[in-house]
Design a protein around this motif. Structure first.
Motif, mmCIF file in Angstrom:
data_model
loop_
_atom_site.group_PDB
_atom_site.id
_atom_site.type_symbol
_atom_site.label_atom_id
_atom_site.label_comp_id
_atom_site.label_asym_id
_atom_site.label_seq_id
_atom_site.Cartn_x
_atom_site.Cartn_y
_atom_site.Cartn_z
ATOM 1 N N ALA A 283 1.959 -5.661 11.903
ATOM 2 C CA ALA A 283 3.411 -5.798 11.759
ATOM 3 C C ALA A 283 4.106 -5.600 13.109
ATOM 4 C CB ALA A 283 3.937 -4.790 10.733
ATOM 5 N N GLN A 284 3.564 -4.711 13.915
ATOM 6 C CA GLN A 284 4.158 -4.474 15.226
ATOM 7 C C GLN A 284 3.976 -5.685 16.145
ATOM 8 O OE1 GLN A 284 2.712 -1.141 17.477
ATOM 9 N NE2 GLN A 284 4.719 -0.839 18.433
ATOM 10 N N ALA A 285 2.800 -6.297 16.067
ATOM 11 C CA ALA A 285 2.541 -7.494 16.880
ATOM 12 C C ALA A 285 3.453 -8.645 16.441
ATOM 13 C CB ALA A 285 1.068 -7.906 16.761
ATOM 14 N N VAL A 286 3.670 -8.757 15.131
ATOM 15 C CA VAL A 286 4.458 -9.868 14.583
ATOM 16 C C VAL A 286 5.959 -9.640 14.790
ATOM 17 C CG1 VAL A 286 5.146 -10.997 12.430
ATOM 18 C CG2 VAL A 286 2.714 -10.574 12.883
ATOM 19 N N GLY A 287 6.431 -8.438 14.494
ATOM 20 C CA GLY A 287 7.866 -8.139 14.542
ATOM 21 C C GLY A 287 8.544 -8.509 13.228
ATOM 22 N N LEU A 288 9.681 -7.865 12.943
ATOM 23 C CA LEU A 288 10.377 -8.108 11.671
ATOM 24 C C LEU A 288 11.212 -9.395 11.745
ATOM 25 C CD1 LEU A 288 11.623 -4.497 10.791
ATOM 26 C CD2 LEU A 288 9.475 -5.621 10.141
ATOM 27 N N GLY A 289 11.530 -9.931 10.580
ATOM 28 C CA GLY A 289 12.481 -11.043 10.502
ATOM 29 C C GLY A 289 11.944 -12.395 10.928
ATOM 30 N N ALA A 290 10.639 -12.600 10.791
ATOM 31 C CA ALA A 290 10.051 -13.875 11.216
ATOM 32 C C ALA A 290 10.345 -15.001 10.217
ATOM 33 C CB ALA A 290 8.536 -13.725 11.366
ATOM 34 N N THR A 291 10.200 -16.218 10.696
ATOM 35 C CA THR A 291 10.146 -17.393 9.833
ATOM 36 C C THR A 291 8.672 -17.614 9.535
ATOM 37 O OG1 THR A 291 12.060 -18.318 10.975
ATOM 38 C CG2 THR A 291 10.720 -19.843 9.656
ATOM 39 N N LEU A 292 8.243 -17.187 8.349
ATOM 40 C CA LEU A 292 6.815 -17.153 8.018
ATOM 41 C C LEU A 292 6.383 -18.493 7.405
ATOM 42 C CD1 LEU A 292 4.144 -15.593 7.675
ATOM 43 C CD2 LEU A 292 5.115 -14.506 5.653
ATOM 44 N N ILE A 293 5.637 -19.270 8.177
ATOM 45 C CA ILE A 293 5.216 -20.606 7.736
ATOM 46 C C ILE A 293 3.741 -20.533 7.334
ATOM 47 C CG2 ILE A 293 5.008 -23.032 8.400
ATOM 48 C CD1 ILE A 293 7.224 -22.400 10.544
ATOM 49 N N ASP A 294 3.495 -20.691 6.033
ATOM 50 C CA ASP A 294 2.198 -20.405 5.427
ATOM 51 C C ASP A 294 1.438 -21.722 5.206
ATOM 52 O OD1 ASP A 294 0.105 -19.352 3.965
ATOM 53 O OD2 ASP A 294 1.366 -18.407 2.426
ATOM 54 N N LEU A 295 0.429 -21.965 6.022
ATOM 55 C CA LEU A 295 -0.304 -23.244 5.975
ATOM 56 C C LEU A 295 -1.412 -23.200 4.926
ATOM 57 C CD1 LEU A 295 -0.600 -23.916 9.831
ATOM 58 C CD2 LEU A 295 1.079 -24.865 8.215
ATOM 59 N N GLY A 296 -1.300 -24.014 3.891
ATOM 60 C CA GLY A 296 -2.269 -24.003 2.796
ATOM 61 C C GLY A 296 -2.052 -22.789 1.913
ATOM 62 N N ALA A 297 -0.790 -22.570 1.554
ATOM 63 C CA ALA A 297 -0.388 -21.331 0.883
ATOM 64 C C ALA A 297 -1.070 -21.116 -0.466
ATOM 65 C CB ALA A 297 1.127 -21.336 0.692
ATOM 66 N N GLY A 298 -1.388 -22.189 -1.181
ATOM 67 C CA GLY A 298 -2.029 -22.049 -2.496
ATOM 68 C C GLY A 298 -1.161 -21.213 -3.420
ATOM 69 N N ASN A 299 -1.693 -20.069 -3.913
ATOM 70 C CA ASN A 299 -0.903 -19.223 -4.823
ATOM 71 C C ASN A 299 0.003 -18.245 -4.072
ATOM 72 O OD1 ASN A 299 -2.593 -17.166 -3.921
ATOM 73 N ND2 ASN A 299 -3.797 -17.067 -5.802
ATOM 74 N N CYS A 300 0.043 -18.334 -2.756
ATOM 75 C CA CYS A 300 0.958 -17.531 -1.896
ATOM 76 C C CYS A 300 0.613 -16.052 -1.868
ATOM 77 C CB CYS A 300 2.428 -17.700 -2.306
ATOM 78 S SG CYS A 300 2.986 -19.402 -2.411
ATOM 79 N N ALA A 301 -0.468 -15.644 -2.526
ATOM 80 C CA ALA A 301 -0.761 -14.205 -2.690
ATOM 81 C C ALA A 301 -0.954 -13.495 -1.346
ATOM 82 C CB ALA A 301 -1.997 -14.024 -3.563
ATOM 83 N N LYS A 302 -1.626 -14.153 -0.406
ATOM 84 C CA LYS A 302 -1.920 -13.488 0.875
ATOM 85 C C LYS A 302 -0.640 -13.164 1.635
ATOM 86 C CE LYS A 302 -6.447 -15.575 1.346
ATOM 87 N NZ LYS A 302 -7.316 -16.492 2.107
ATOM 88 N N ALA A 303 0.285 -14.100 1.654
ATOM 89 C CA ALA A 303 1.539 -13.883 2.385
ATOM 90 C C ALA A 303 2.402 -12.846 1.666
ATOM 91 C CB ALA A 303 2.296 -15.194 2.530
ATOM 92 N N VAL A 304 2.474 -12.951 0.331
ATOM 93 C CA VAL A 304 3.331 -12.038 -0.430
ATOM 94 C C VAL A 304 2.916 -10.590 -0.189
ATOM 95 C CG1 VAL A 304 3.948 -11.297 -2.776
ATOM 96 C CG2 VAL A 304 4.025 -13.718 -2.176
ATOM 97 N N ARG A 305 1.612 -10.366 -0.052
ATOM 98 C CA ARG A 305 1.143 -9.008 0.212
ATOM 99 C C ARG A 305 1.653 -8.475 1.558
ATOM 100 N NH1 ARG A 305 -3.998 -9.472 0.589
ATOM 101 N NH2 ARG A 305 -4.474 -10.770 -1.200
ATOM 102 N N LEU A 306 2.006 -9.379 2.469
ATOM 103 C CA LEU A 306 2.502 -8.952 3.786
ATOM 104 C C LEU A 306 4.021 -8.768 3.818
ATOM 105 C CD1 LEU A 306 0.371 -11.238 6.136
ATOM 106 C CD2 LEU A 306 -0.089 -8.876 5.430
ATOM 107 N N PHE A 307 4.728 -9.252 2.789
ATOM 108 C CA PHE A 307 6.198 -9.205 2.801
ATOM 109 C C PHE A 307 6.758 -7.799 3.087
ATOM 110 C CE2 PHE A 307 7.262 -13.180 -0.018
ATOM 111 C CZ PHE A 307 6.762 -13.996 0.983
ATOM 112 N N PRO A 308 6.272 -6.744 2.398
ATOM 113 C CA PRO A 308 6.867 -5.423 2.632
ATOM 114 C C PRO A 308 6.746 -4.977 4.092
ATOM 115 C CG PRO A 308 5.541 -5.410 0.630
ATOM 116 C CD PRO A 308 5.262 -6.716 1.325
ATOM 117 N N ALA A 309 5.618 -5.251 4.727
ATOM 118 C CA ALA A 309 5.422 -4.808 6.110
ATOM 119 C C ALA A 309 6.132 -5.722 7.107
ATOM 120 C CB ALA A 309 3.932 -4.745 6.429
ATOM 121 N N LEU A 310 6.120 -7.027 6.855
ATOM 122 C CA LEU A 310 6.656 -7.980 7.846
ATOM 123 C C LEU A 310 8.141 -8.294 7.635
ATOM 124 C CD1 LEU A 310 3.791 -10.632 8.250
ATOM 125 C CD2 LEU A 310 4.061 -8.418 9.361
#
Ligand code: AVJ
Length: 329
Positions: A84-111
């Protein structure tokens, strides 16, 4: 490449999904037919993902033998603060091959992304996955895109140019041969803008027996995923493939650092489709997917060659999988 204006003319589904109408049925049929008539025959891995294929891939991710999903999730859990520190808050998160989106959603609270842009070729599957996520996270702006991103990374104007973070987890980059992977990473780099970055998962080279089992599981789920391609081809081409005539073959080739997945004819047969046909001898194969594996060092070099720098890397104790964050230079 698809001009941006096409998106304004594109359809919006009930779930507000932008559909890219570029890949028309004739183009798809021509591409599939060329592959099926080649020697050896091949199909692009994206055709594995019709609605059922996407569900079967979700099931693969739960298999005991399929370590990548689980290992990647554990690396994220163990290093969430640093990532999260490397990424920084407030990003435009572009999820390539998101499928069920589960992987990205798990990162929402931290990112805490400002905007979430899941992209998947399996548009209906994505639309269904995204609907409940929208209501769970009403503060995050969401733009789902049904798009074959392997042929176009042109994004609609509604996708913010600021602080773009391309998220490409699961080692899906492995579907490209290394030279194509470098070219694709370059295109991501170009779409990053001034302050963009990449967060990517890479499956690492390991013992052949472990790799073989991950792609030829005891339950036969990966076999079903591979064979389901034939149902999809029957629909797309008006073909008459019989699933029972084919065998799932998947194995690691250490020479090429890749898993190869094939469908093998159990008997000699001729397949017919609208506008074509092909004879397959017994044992003849259709090459349906490659999944390239890397060393961490070789992938860092690939990122550098594609115009990324300031690379950070996280791995598991066994060194089976890596997550890397890289800044667009
Ligand atoms: C979605 C491309 C990352 O290569 O491991 C899984 C697809 N194929 N089992 C992979 C896949 C067979 C998967 N990727």
């Amino acid at each position: 490449m698809l001009p941006l204006q096409n998106f304004s003319a594109s359809r919006a589904t009930a779930a507000d999904l932008v559909l890219d109408d570029d890949a028309d049925a004739d183009t798809i049929r021509a591409e599939l037919q060329a592959g099926l008539l080649a020697t050896p025959a091949f199909t692009a891995p994206k055709y594995l993902y019709d609605a059922l294929g996407s569900k079967l891939f979700e099931a693969i991710c739960l298999l005991p033998e399929y370590y990548p999903t689980r290992t990647e999730a554990a690396i994220f859990d163990a290093n969430l603060a640093a990532i999260a520190q490397a990424v920084g808050l407030g990003a435009t998160l572009i999820d390539l091959g998101a499928g069920n989106c589960a992987k990205a959603v798990r990162l929402f609270p931290a990112l805490q992304p400002r905007q979430y842009v899941p992209i998947d070729i399996s548009a209906d599957f994505l639309a269904q996955a995204l609907a409940p996520i929208r209501s769970r996270f009403p503060k995050i702006e969401m733009t789902g895109i049904g798009l074959d991103f392997s042929s176009s990374l042109d994004l609609p104007d509604t996708v913010s140019q600021e602080k773009r973070l391309f998220f490409y987890p699961g080692s899906s980059i492995g579907n490209f041969a290394p030279a194509q992977a470098e070219a694709f990473l370059r295109r991501i780099r170009a779409a990053c803008g001034a302050d963009g970055a990449l967060l990517i998962g890479i499956d690492l080279i390991k013992e052949k027996a472990i790799l073989d089992a991950a792609y030829d599981d005891a339950l036969g789920v990966t076999a079903a995923f591979n064979l389901n391609l034939l149902h999809h081809l029957n629909r797309l081409l008006g073909a008459n493939f019989e699933v029972r005539d084919w065998l799932h073959r998947a194995f690691y080739s250490p020479q090429q650092s890749r898993i190869e997945m094939h469908l093998e004819a159990r008997r000699s047969l001729t397949v017919h489709w609208h506008g074509g046909q092909r004879y397959f001898a017994e044992g003849e194969r259709i090459h349906t997917e490659d999944s390239y594996k890397y060393t961490a060092q070789s992938f860092i070099e690939l990122l550098g060659a594609a115009g990324f720098g300031a690379i950070r890397k996280w791995t598991d104790e066994r060194g089976w999988f890596a997550i890397m964050h890289a800044q667009a230079l």
